[in-house]
Design a protein around this motif. Structure first.
Motif, PDB file in Angstrom:
ATOM      1  N   GLN A   1       8.850   1.804   4.935  1.00 44.25           N
ATOM      2  CA  GLN A   1       7.265   2.013   5.432  1.00 44.25           C
ATOM      3  C   GLN A   1       6.469   2.546   4.162  1.00 44.25           C
ATOM      4  O   GLN A   1       6.647   3.184   3.756  1.00 44.25           O
ATOM      5  N   HIS A   2       5.222   1.923   4.622  1.00 43.96           N
ATOM      6  CA  HIS A   2       4.552   2.747   4.125  1.00 43.96           C
ATOM      7  C   HIS A   2       3.871   3.152   2.447  1.00 43.96           C
ATOM      8  O   HIS A   2       4.277   4.223   2.165  1.00 43.96           O
ATOM      9  N   ASN A   3       4.580   1.675   1.335  1.00 46.98           N
ATOM     10  CA  ASN A   3       4.383   2.104   0.256  1.00 46.98           C
ATOM     11  C   ASN A   3       3.459   1.884  -0.236  1.00 46.98           C
ATOM     12  O   ASN A   3       2.475   1.593   0.631  1.00 46.98           O
ATOM     13  N   ARG A   4       3.932   2.973  -1.212  1.00 46.32           N
ATOM     14  CA  ARG A   4       2.551   3.067  -2.357  1.00 46.32           C
ATOM     15  C   ARG A   4       2.303   1.836  -3.932  1.00 46.32           C
ATOM     16  O   ARG A   4       3.331   3.175  -4.593  1.00 46.32           O
ATOM     17  N   LEU A   5       2.048   0.924  -3.952  1.00 47.82           N
ATOM     18  CA  LEU A   5       2.351   0.246  -5.138  1.00 47.82           C
ATOM     19  C   LEU A   5       1.547   1.418  -6.752  1.00 47.82           C
ATOM     20  O   LEU A   5       2.403   1.303  -7.099  1.00 47.82           O
ATOM     21  N   ASP A   6       0.076   1.533  -5.852  1.00 40.51           N
ATOM     22  CA  ASP A   6      -0.368   2.534  -7.292  1.00 40.51           C
ATOM     23  C   ASP A   6       0.619   3.477  -7.886  1.00 40.51           C
ATOM     24  O   ASP A   6       0.579   3.780  -8.702  1.00 40.51           O
ATOM     25  N   ARG A   7       0.940   3.751  -6.217  1.00 44.18           N
ATOM     26  CA  ARG A   7       1.667   5.715  -7.110  1.00 44.18           C
ATOM     27  C   ARG A   7       3.453   5.148  -7.746  1.00 44.18           C
ATOM     28  O   ARG A   7       3.082   5.914  -8.747  1.00 44.18           O
ATOM     29  N   ASP A   8       3.744   4.236  -7.030  1.00 43.40           N
ATOM     30  CA  ASP A   8       5.111   4.000  -7.899  1.00 43.40           C
ATOM     31  C   ASP A   8       4.356   3.497  -9.579  1.00 43.40           C
ATOM     32  O   ASP A   8       5.637   3.959 -10.044  1.00 43.40           O
ATOM     33  N   ALA A   9       3.652   2.611  -9.193  1.00 38.63           N
ATOM     34  CA  ALA A   9       3.011   2.361 -11.279  1.00 38.63           C
ATOM     35  C   ALA A   9       2.469   3.281 -11.674  1.00 38.63           C
ATOM     36  O   ALA A   9       3.395   3.721 -12.493  1.00 38.63           O
ATOM     37  N   TRP A  10       2.024   4.667 -11.690  1.00 37.99           N
ATOM     38  CA  TRP A  10       1.491   5.821 -12.226  1.00 37.99           C
ATOM     39  C   TRP A  10       2.629   7.096 -12.431  1.00 37.99           C
ATOM     40  O   TRP A  10       2.996   7.233 -13.146  1.00 37.99           O
TER      41      TRP A  10
END
Length: 249
Positions: free
Chosen positions: A84-93
């Motif tokens: 849950q609660h994935n943060r795609l912007d943080r994964d990429a950064w």
């Protein structure tokens, strides 16, 4: 003496403070306090769409901090109901920060989610819900509560040199590293959960599953500072380091 500058990745979340309820760049203060206690200067690195190489070029070391579950598409897996609660912007950064740190050859310490991201970036995968594997929830006993896990480190490893042979660690995670190409496992919990990984081809490119920023032992942070080769003056913490009031995954 010049203190080394250590960047720490951070959250971008909805938060309430003062008169505001707004999207906020934030991080548990114990990360920066631990970096300061080890003799360095902490700089927070909120998710951005570009600029990782420019940022890392001004750093002496990098910490990838704890946080939300990594998008399972990053390691080619179907989503578990508890992911849950994935943060795609943080994964990429953070992925871009690691790319830049590798190119710049600066030391890196991953913490909790940070360890998981480092393993995934290397081509590994995660156990998406650890209780399915170990049969208990002691690694994340409740929202806002840490588990206490005994771990044993591997002889000759950096993590053993910095924290010792056996230690009780503070943890809050429901996922764990399953595969970790290029990394050696250098600590495990009693139930077999991987608790530390190190890249033998780099001087200090390592990660731990627990949260070393909570507690009085700053060995991992001192090791990271020492790996920069810069002068550092350890300082006493000005405030006590206490468990958080919200979950820190």
């Amino acid at each position: 003496m010049t203190r080394p500058v250590i960047g720490i990745s951070s959250y971008r979340e909805q938060a309430r403070f003062g008169a505001w309820d707004t999207t906020t760049d934030l991080l548990h203060a114990n990360y920066a306090r631990s970096v300061e206690a080890a003799g360095a200067v902490a700089v927070l690195l909120p998710p951005q769409s570009a600029g990782a190489a420019e940022v890392v070029g001004r750093l002496d070391a990098l910490i990838i901090a704890g946080g939300a579950d990594i998008d399972p598409a990053r390691y080619g897996a179907m989503r578990h109901p508890m992911t849950q609660h994935n943060r795609l912007d943080r994964d990429a950064w953070e992925w871009a920060l690691l790319d830049a740190a590798e190119a710049a050859r600066i030391p890196v310490l991953g913490i909790c989610r940070g360890m998981q991201l480092m393993a995934v970036r290397a081509g590994g995968r995660l156990e998406q819900h650890l209780p399915d594997v170990v049969g208990h929830g002691e690694h994340a006993p409740a929202p806002g509560a840490f588990g206490w896990t005994p771990i044993r480190t591997t002889a000759g490893s950096t993590v053993r040199r910095l924290v010792g042979d056996e230690v009780q660690v503070t943890c809050h995670h429901h996922q764990a590293v399953a595969d970790h190409p290029g990394f050696e496992v250098t600590a495990r919990a009693a139930d077999g959960t991987i608790e530390a990984i190190e890249d033998p081809e780099r001087p200090f490119w390592m990660a731990v599953q627990w949260h070393p920023e909570y507690g009085d032992d700053h060995g991992l942070f001192r090791g990271l500072v020492a790996a920069t080769g810069a002068d550092a003056v350890p300082t006493a913490l000005t405030e006590s380091v206490a468990p958080p009031t919200a979950a820190c995954r």
